[in-house]
Write a protein that holds these residues in place. Structure first.
Motif, PDB file in Angstrom:
ATOM      1  N   ALA A 125       0.884  -1.170  -0.142  1.00 50.30           N
ATOM      2  CA  ALA A 125      -0.100   0.099   0.025  1.00 50.30           C
ATOM      3  C   ALA A 125       0.965   1.380   0.061  1.00 50.30           C
TER       4      ALA A 125
ATOM      5  N   HIS B  10      -7.285  -2.983  -0.760  1.00 49.52           N
ATOM      6  CA  HIS B  10      -6.363  -2.009  -1.096  1.00 49.52           C
ATOM      7  C   HIS B  10      -6.867  -0.613  -1.487  1.00 49.52           C
TER       8      HIS B  10
ATOM      9  N   ARG C  47      -5.698   3.593   0.272  1.00 51.87           N
ATOM     10  CA  ARG C  47      -5.027   4.558  -0.613  1.00 51.87           C
ATOM     11  C   ARG C  47      -5.506   5.892  -0.236  1.00 51.87           C
TER      12      ARG C  47
END
Length: 235
Positions: A84, A227, A231
């Motif tokens: 990440a 994921h 972000r």
């Protein structure tokens, strides 16, 4: 005392680490970083990794392995942090969980040093690959490379560096280690001419194959699911 092979292997390991840092700096020049976000992320994943690393309930001992070897899955959150937020965040998380564990060491820090080396060998290459190719293919390639690399490094490092260093630091005679290995699995001592290679092939490799398989599978599933939530930067 450490023999000449162990000393050479230790020097080679150090040079490999230096080379890795140099190569990373060459391919990924330093840019502007949001240090507040980086610290928060590192602390969050460092806390999760430390719990999985330190709390005994998360450590699994297998009956066919010596008692001083255990499965722990702290590399799962480290992998997620590396994918990440990049290799440096992953390295910082590894360092945090290692430092927190040091006051509780029962091996005069030899075990923690071993885990630090193996975690870096496992997580950092995959994070670098994924940083260059941010898709599922990059995840698969990175995890595959790291899986093999970590097993190889763990095998040779245990035989030529960590095991001799452990006996040297702890002051344990070779016979004591042989006794613990023999009690868990007599084949470790009797199958090969050198018991250290028996330990590496019949203890170190199975341990890491099992651990790495679980870590890779869980990381792939979890990271694929979350994921987008990790972000925080705008595209």
């Amino acid at each position: 005392m450490l023999d000449y092979k162990s000393i050479i292997a230790l020097i080679a390991l150090g040079l490999l680490c230096v080379l890795g840092v140099k190569l990373y700096g060459h391919f990924f020049p330093a840019g502007e970083k949001n240090w507040t976000k980086m610290i928060a992320r590192t602390a969050t994943f460092g806390g999760i990794a430390t719990i999985l690393y330190v709390v005994p309930i998360f450590q699994i001992h297998l009956p066919f392995l010596p008692s001083f070897l255990a499965l722990h899955f702290d590399e799962i959150p480290i992998f997620i942090a590396g994918f990440a937020y990049g290799p440096w965040t992953a390295a910082a998380v590894i360092l945090i969980k290692t430092i927190i564990k040091l006051p509780m060491t029962s091996t005069l820090a030899v075990g923690e040093l071993s885990d630090f080396v193996y975690s870096c060998a496992f997580v950092i290459p995959a994070s670098i690959v994924y940083k260059r190719q941010r898709n599922l293919k990059g995840v698969a390639i990175g995890l595959s490379i790291s899986f093999v690399l970590q097993v190889v490094i763990a095998l040779f490092s245990n035989i030529y560096v960590m095991l001799p260093f452990y006996m040297f630091v702890m002051g344990l005679p070779e016979g004591a280690i042989i006794g613990m290995c023999n009690a868990a699995n007599p084949a470790i001592i009797s199958t090969f001419g050198d018991w250290k290679w028996g330990y590496g092939i019949l203890a170190v490799i199975p341990l890491n194959l099992i651990k790495n398989t679980v870590v890779v599978a869980v990381t792939f599933i979890v990271y694929r699911s979350i994921h987008k939530l990790l972000r925080f930067e705008k595209k």
